[in-house]
Scaffold this motif. Structure first.
Motif, PDB file in Angstrom:
ATOM      1  N   UNK A 155     -16.686  11.032 -27.743  1.00 60.75           N
ATOM      2  CA  UNK A 155     -16.031  11.273 -29.035  1.00 60.75           C
ATOM      3  C   UNK A 155     -16.673  12.457 -29.749  1.00 60.75           C
ATOM      4  N   UNK A 156     -17.987  12.546 -29.723  1.00 61.62           N
ATOM      5  CA  UNK A 156     -18.692  13.653 -30.378  1.00 61.62           C
ATOM      6  C   UNK A 156     -18.308  14.976 -29.736  1.00 61.62           C
ATOM      7  N   UNK A 157     -18.283  15.029 -28.412  1.00 63.38           N
ATOM      8  CA  UNK A 157     -17.907  16.249 -27.721  1.00 63.38           C
ATOM      9  C   UNK A 157     -16.473  16.651 -28.049  1.00 63.38           C
ATOM     10  N   UNK A 158     -15.596  15.665 -28.152  1.00 65.15           N
ATOM     11  CA  UNK A 158     -14.201  15.934 -28.463  1.00 65.15           C
ATOM     12  C   UNK A 158     -14.058  16.501 -29.878  1.00 65.15           C
ATOM     13  N   UNK A 159     -14.790  15.943 -30.832  1.00 70.16           N
ATOM     14  CA  UNK A 159     -14.727  16.430 -32.219  1.00 70.16           C
ATOM     15  C   UNK A 159     -15.245  17.865 -32.296  1.00 70.16           C
ATOM     16  N   UNK A 160     -16.350  18.141 -31.635  1.00 68.71           N
ATOM     17  CA  UNK A 160     -16.908  19.495 -31.635  1.00 68.71           C
ATOM     18  C   UNK A 160     -15.918  20.456 -30.983  1.00 68.71           C
ATOM     19  N   UNK A 161     -15.288  20.033 -29.895  1.00 66.48           N
ATOM     20  CA  UNK A 161     -14.293  20.874 -29.230  1.00 66.48           C
ATOM     21  C   UNK A 161     -13.114  21.199 -30.127  1.00 66.48           C
ATOM     22  N   UNK A 162     -12.626  20.209 -30.870  1.00 68.12           N
ATOM     23  CA  UNK A 162     -11.506  20.437 -31.793  1.00 68.12           C
ATOM     24  C   UNK A 162     -11.907  21.427 -32.871  1.00 68.12           C
ATOM     25  N   UNK A 163     -13.116  21.285 -33.410  1.00 68.56           N
ATOM     26  CA  UNK A 163     -13.587  22.204 -34.454  1.00 68.56           C
ATOM     27  C   UNK A 163     -13.672  23.626 -33.912  1.00 68.56           C
ATOM     28  N   UNK A 164     -14.216  23.774 -32.708  1.00 68.84           N
ATOM     29  CA  UNK A 164     -14.327  25.105 -32.105  1.00 68.84           C
ATOM     30  C   UNK A 164     -12.954  25.720 -31.846  1.00 68.84           C
ATOM     31  N   UNK A 165     -12.024  24.928 -31.360  1.00 64.40           N
ATOM     32  CA  UNK A 165     -10.670  25.435 -31.100  1.00 64.40           C
ATOM     33  C   UNK A 165     -10.021  25.877 -32.408  1.00 64.40           C
ATOM     34  N   UNK A 166     -10.206  25.113 -33.472  1.00 64.28           N
ATOM     35  CA  UNK A 166      -9.648  25.497 -34.771  1.00 64.28           C
ATOM     36  C   UNK A 166     -10.233  26.823 -35.238  1.00 64.28           C
ATOM     37  N   UNK A 167     -11.549  26.984 -35.098  1.00 67.06           N
ATOM     38  CA  UNK A 167     -12.186  28.222 -35.545  1.00 67.06           C
ATOM     39  C   UNK A 167     -11.690  29.416 -34.731  1.00 67.06           C
ATOM     40  N   UNK A 168     -11.569  29.248 -33.438  1.00 68.61           N
ATOM     41  CA  UNK A 168     -11.069  30.333 -32.587  1.00 68.61           C
ATOM     42  C   UNK A 168      -9.626  30.669 -32.970  1.00 68.61           C
ATOM     43  N   UNK A 169      -8.816  29.656 -33.248  1.00 67.91           N
ATOM     44  CA  UNK A 169      -7.421  29.890 -33.640  1.00 67.91           C
ATOM     45  C   UNK A 169      -7.351  30.655 -34.968  1.00 67.91           C
ATOM     46  N   UNK A 170      -8.212  30.302 -35.916  1.00 72.91           N
ATOM     47  CA  UNK A 170      -8.222  30.996 -37.209  1.00 72.91           C
ATOM     48  C   UNK A 170      -8.647  32.453 -37.037  1.00 72.91           C
ATOM     49  N   UNK A 171      -9.696  32.687 -36.235  1.00 70.91           N
ATOM     50  CA  UNK A 171     -10.151  34.056 -35.981  1.00 70.91           C
ATOM     51  C   UNK A 171      -9.063  34.876 -35.303  1.00 70.91           C
ATOM     52  N   UNK A 172      -8.384  34.266 -34.317  1.00 69.27           N
ATOM     53  CA  UNK A 172      -7.307  34.968 -33.624  1.00 69.27           C
ATOM     54  C   UNK A 172      -6.171  35.311 -34.579  1.00 69.27           C
ATOM     55  N   UNK A 173      -5.841  34.368 -35.468  1.00 65.97           N
ATOM     56  CA  UNK A 173      -4.779  34.617 -36.449  1.00 65.97           C
ATOM     57  C   UNK A 173      -5.176  35.740 -37.408  1.00 65.97           C
ATOM     58  N   UNK A 174      -6.403  35.712 -37.900  1.00 65.60           N
ATOM     59  CA  UNK A 174      -6.870  36.775 -38.800  1.00 65.60           C
ATOM     60  C   UNK A 174      -6.878  38.137 -38.084  1.00 65.60           C
ATOM     61  N   UNK A 175      -7.335  38.144 -36.840  1.00 66.65           N
ATOM     62  CA  UNK A 175      -7.358  39.405 -36.083  1.00 66.65           C
ATOM     63  C   UNK A 175      -5.944  39.935 -35.886  1.00 66.65           C
ATOM     64  N   UNK A 176      -5.003  39.044 -35.630  1.00 68.71           N
ATOM     65  CA  UNK A 176      -3.604  39.450 -35.441  1.00 68.71           C
ATOM     66  C   UNK A 176      -3.026  40.026 -36.738  1.00 68.71           C
ATOM     67  N   UNK A 177      -3.359  39.403 -37.855  1.00 72.37           N
ATOM     68  CA  UNK A 177      -2.837  39.881 -39.147  1.00 72.37           C
ATOM     69  C   UNK A 177      -3.467  41.207 -39.563  1.00 72.37           C
ATOM     70  N   UNK A 178      -4.746  41.399 -39.265  1.00 70.06           N
ATOM     71  CA  UNK A 178      -5.443  42.625 -39.671  1.00 70.06           C
ATOM     72  C   UNK A 178      -5.163  43.793 -38.741  1.00 70.06           C
ATOM     73  N   UNK A 179      -4.843  43.546 -37.491  1.00 72.48           N
ATOM     74  CA  UNK A 179      -4.635  44.651 -36.550  1.00 72.48           C
ATOM     75  C   UNK A 179      -3.203  44.984 -36.362  1.00 72.48           C
TER      76      UNK A 179
END
Length: 179
Positions: A155-179
């Motif tokens: 469960x802990x690994x799954x929660x950490x994985x979800x958080x990391x995926x969310x952060x990567x998705x946000x960074x990708x979205x910001x990069x797409x909007x800025x570039x």
């Protein structure tokens, strides 16, 4: 011509009127009643269950499409609630099940999460995740291996994985909007 007391009493004791009034009283949204599964028919592409209340003469009939993952999940939950496996669905006959009136139909409580607009948000979310996993499990081998790895996570690994995926998705979205 005015009715006599015996005529009024006789008409009030009619079983169909009594049953009709009792049925109307029970058919309010949220009412939960115990019903017996009186018949289970398994065909090539369909499973039919008939539920009988002790206060009604007409059974409630539910049809499940065996080609639909959602309907198969409904039957699985119904079987699990009675201590059976999916393959033993024909042995549901004689079992007692709680049915809930939703305002338009009687619905077995174990399958509420798999019915649109019914069940709590948490139940519905879990049901949708199970259906998604089932669909992905029928996908090519690399997806199946990924699903097996996700199932093996704690469960802990799954929660950490979800958080990391969310952060990567946000960074990708910001990069797409800025570039």
């Amino acid at each position: 011509m005015p009715e006599t007391e015996s005529q009024v009493t006789a008409s009030m004791e009619s079983p169909t009127e009594y049953e009709h009034l009792q049925k109307k009283r029970k058919e309010t949204a949220g009412t939960v009643e115990l019903a017996e599964i009186v018949d289970v028919w398994v065909g090539e592409s369909e499973l039919v269950c008939r539920f009988q209340f002790d206060w009604a003469t007409d059974p409630i009939q539910r049809r499940y499409d065996l080609n639909s993952d959602r309907d198969i999940a409904k039957v699985e939950r119904l079987c699990e609630a009675n201590g059976l496996q999916f393959e033993q669905a024909s042995y549901l006959e004689g079992s007692l099940v709680e049915l809930e009136y939703t305002g338009s139909q009687w619905l077995p409580r174990p399958e509420a999460a798999y019915t649109d607009g019914e069940g709590s948000a948490v139940e519905t979310f879990r049901a949708e995740v199970r259906l998604l996993v089932r669909e992905l499990a029928q996908s090519p081998a690399f997806l199946r291996r990924g699903i097996e790895r996700v199932r093996a996570l704690s469960t802990t690994q799954l929660i950490i994985g979800v958080i990391l995926v969310k952060k990567v998705a946000i960074i990708a979205l910001l990069a797409h909007l800025l570039l």
